[in-house]
Design an enzyme around this catalytic site. Structure first.
Site, mmCIF file in Angstrom:
data_model
loop_
_atom_site.group_PDB
_atom_site.id
_atom_site.type_symbol
_atom_site.label_atom_id
_atom_site.label_comp_id
_atom_site.label_asym_id
_atom_site.label_seq_id
_atom_site.Cartn_x
_atom_site.Cartn_y
_atom_site.Cartn_z
ATOM 1 C CB ALA A 1 41.430 -3.148 14.413
ATOM 2 C CD GLN A 2 46.656 2.357 15.464
ATOM 3 O OE1 GLN A 2 47.576 2.289 14.665
ATOM 4 N NE2 GLN A 2 46.797 2.902 16.652
ATOM 5 N NE ARG B 1 50.710 -6.497 10.757
ATOM 6 C CZ ARG B 1 49.467 -6.405 11.208
ATOM 7 N NH1 ARG B 1 48.953 -7.396 11.906
ATOM 8 N NH2 ARG B 1 48.738 -5.328 10.966
ATOM 9 C CD GLU C 1 47.399 -2.026 6.689
ATOM 10 O OE1 GLU C 1 46.668 -1.179 7.213
ATOM 11 O OE2 GLU C 1 47.401 -3.234 7.033
ATOM 12 C CG HIS D 1 51.997 -4.406 14.902
ATOM 13 N ND1 HIS D 1 52.810 -3.337 14.566
ATOM 14 C CD2 HIS D 1 50.935 -4.344 14.073
ATOM 15 C CE1 HIS D 1 52.237 -2.657 13.584
ATOM 16 N NE2 HIS D 1 51.097 -3.246 13.269
ATOM 17 C CG LEU E 1 39.440 -5.644 11.355
ATOM 18 C CD1 LEU E 1 39.313 -4.152 11.070
ATOM 19 C CD2 LEU E 1 38.816 -5.979 12.702
ATOM 20 N NE ARG F 1 46.285 -10.545 12.016
ATOM 21 C CZ ARG F 1 46.261 -9.216 11.893
ATOM 22 N NH1 ARG F 1 45.791 -8.654 10.793
ATOM 23 N NH2 ARG F 1 46.712 -8.443 12.872
ATOM 24 C CG HIS G 1 49.276 -7.117 16.629
ATOM 25 N ND1 HIS G 1 48.615 -6.047 17.194
ATOM 26 C CD2 HIS G 1 48.809 -7.219 15.352
ATOM 27 C CE1 HIS G 1 47.791 -5.515 16.301
ATOM 28 N NE2 HIS G 1 47.885 -6.221 15.187
ATOM 29 C CB THR H 1 36.897 -5.172 17.188
ATOM 30 O OG1 THR H 1 36.761 -6.567 16.923
ATOM 31 C CG2 THR H 1 36.315 -4.377 16.029
#
Length: 528
Positions: free
Chosen positions: A47-48, A293, A116, A246, A395, A389, A354, A44
């Site tokens: 996480a950006q 991704r 994103e 990632h 999150l 994902r 990732h 956590t």
């Protein structure tokens, strides 16, 4: 022997969220959180990007978010789970905000929603480029006000306690009766003693598995401990073959963990280029840098192999400097620290392990197939992610499933009793290690094996070789485990080998390439 109404393993977003809810709801009951490092060290924290949540139904909708999630997961996600998580997201976010978490706003006072890869609308709620850190800091601050909540750092969970430890009649349970979880054996790293933690309920929130690979964005603690413990306890795992890489980790040889260059930077307009300055993503997907991704990571991997390079580059030189500084101060500072000015130079990036989309299989209430054992966060497989994902859904999943675990346990907490008759850990006939180099070398070998044979691109031969070597490493490590006094390093190696085994075995069962899974032999067989 410590006793709790609920034992929570892990101090990331999922574990902390659950614990706060339970402690507030039941001031007369207690919850214990154990974590193997400092209380703030978790996935956590790193996480950006932020939390994907639908807040503006004029420019977005639940159905759009649902469709984006299904598409990113190549249609393998559970539609009921996806709808539930997406629709419950706004309420869970409001709770985090009510606890003190702050997120970026526009001058007009609305949330500054980011975009994103894989998303069809701006729906990413964020705090600069350190969203995870902001949320975790908020929750760690809040738990200090809850006297019935205990957080024990430097406590390493070794194994779950089930009938395997309590009775010899294991076959009876395996043939039709569900096992029960009674707590866990825990290594107190401060005293080197192993304690029996009894609990009515155990919530596994132990995070990811990234450290089984040579290059990962995950912190050093991400060794798959919870997944391995659950696997040994006979909990069902699922989708372990879907390890998400990632696409854009900062390339710096030998750095572990790798520094993450958030998906949001590409959402902000950054472009991927090879060493010739060619923007290559549109060769692989019509969405270019904003593809999901799995597609971006595979495209970068192909481009690197085509040119024989160890990285590609992220071009931010055309972006608004002031806005970049405002949105990505942490990323900017990291680049400057290593001598890269992103306003004048390209940022070298390469894919890094990732996130694992699979894990401990749970239902909509976070329940595993073992009674009184729950799982949430990255260690769980909820069905939200499918084969890949969608960015910033992790999150979201963590806070929704932490709440769902809380709701289910709330209904049962008074009907379940602590098992007082649990055996203490047996450390007879073990000796101190004389050569820790055996553990270190095995761990390095394991990371290399997984990176070379079970990475972004796999093959039948690579998987066979990986499995053969894993079996040898398992035997070697199991012999050490029986012989030596328990240590964190030895337990981590044991857990990592178990996790790698499940990834390889799940990969062998996958018959088509989909999402984050790519096997060159399957592609060829489909083309024949």
């Amino acid at each position: 022997m410590p006793e709790s109404d609920v034992l929570v393993i892990g101090s990331g977003l999922a574990g902390l969220t659950f614990s706060i809810k339970f402690a507030e709801r039941f001031p007369d009951k207690n919850v214990t959180i154990i974590t193997k490092a400092d209380e703030s060290e978790s996935n956590t924290k790193y996480a950006q990007g932020g939390i994907a949540v639908v807040l503006d139904e004029l420019s977005d909708s639940f159905q759009q978010h649902i469709n984006d999630t299904i598409k990113a997961g190549s249609g393998l996600g559970d539609p009921n789970v996806i709808e539930t998580v997406v629709k419950e997201g706004p309420d869970r976010l409001k709770e985090i905000i009510s606890w003190g978490a702050q997120f970026d706003e526009t001058p007009e006072g609305d949330f500054d929603l980011g975009l994103e890869g894989g998303h069809s609308a701006n729906r990413i709620v964020h705090h600069k480029d350190i969203t995870g850190f902001e949320m975790e800091s908020t929750l760690l601050s809040k738990i200090k006000s809850l006297p019935n909540l205990t957080l024990l750092s430097h406590h390493f969970a070794i194994d779950l306690i089930t009938e395997h430890q309590v009775t010899q009649r294991i076959r009876k349970y395996e043939e039709g009766k569900k096992l029960n979880c009674y707590g866990a054996y825990v290594l107190n790293q401060k005293t080197d003693s192993i304690e029996t933690f009894k609990a009515k309920f155990t919530v596994m929130a132990s995070g990811g598995i990234g450290q089984v690979y040579r290059t990962t964005t995950n912190p050093l603690i991400a060794t798959g401990d919870g997944i391995a413990m659950a696997y040994r306890a006979k909990a069902k795992l699922r989708d372990m073959e879907f390890v998400q890489f990632h696409p854009t980790a900062l390339y710096k040889q030998g750095e572990n963990p790798s520094f993450l260059i958030s998906e949001a930077v590409r959402g902000f307009g950054a472009q991927l280029k090879n060493r010739s300055g060619e923007r290559f993503m549109f060769k692989y997907d019509e969405r270019g840098e904003l593809a999901s991704r799995d597609i971006v990571a595979k495209a970068i991997d192909r481009e690197m192999k085509r040119l024989g390079d160890e990285c590609v580059f992220l071009d931010c030189t055309h972006l608004d400097n002031d806005k970049f500084k405002e949105h990505f101060p942490n990323i900017l500072n990291k680049c400057i620290d290593i001598g890269i000015d992103p306003f004048k130079e390209y940022i070298p990036v390469a894919p890094a392990a990732h996130y694992v989309c699979g894990g401990i299989n749970v239902d909509l209430k976070g329940r595993t197939n073992i009674n009184n054992l729950y799982a949430c966060g990255e260690c769980s497989r909820t069905g939200l992610h499918g084969a890949n994902r969608l960015a910033s859904n992790s999150l979201l999943e963590a806070i929704v499933y932490a709440h769902r675990c809380f709701e289910d346990i709330t209904e049962k907490v008074d009907s379940v009793k602590i098992n007082e008759d649990l055996p203490a850990w047996n450390a007879d006939l073990t000796v101190p290690p004389e050569e820790l180099v055996l553990i270190t070398c095995s761990m390095n070998e394991l990371k290399t094996l997984m990176s070379d044979y079970v990475g972004i691109v796999r093959s039948e031969e690579r998987l066979k070789r990986a499995l053969r070597r894993l079996k040898v490493m398992y035997e070697e490590t199991n012999a050490l485990y029986k012989q030596l006094i328990i240590s964190t390093q030895l337990c981590e190696l044991r857990n990592m080998i178990d996790v790698c085994y499940t990834i390889v075995k799940s990969s062998e069962k996958r018959t088509i390439n989909v999402g984050g899974y790519y096997n060159i032999d399957l592609e060829e067989s489909l083309q024949d």
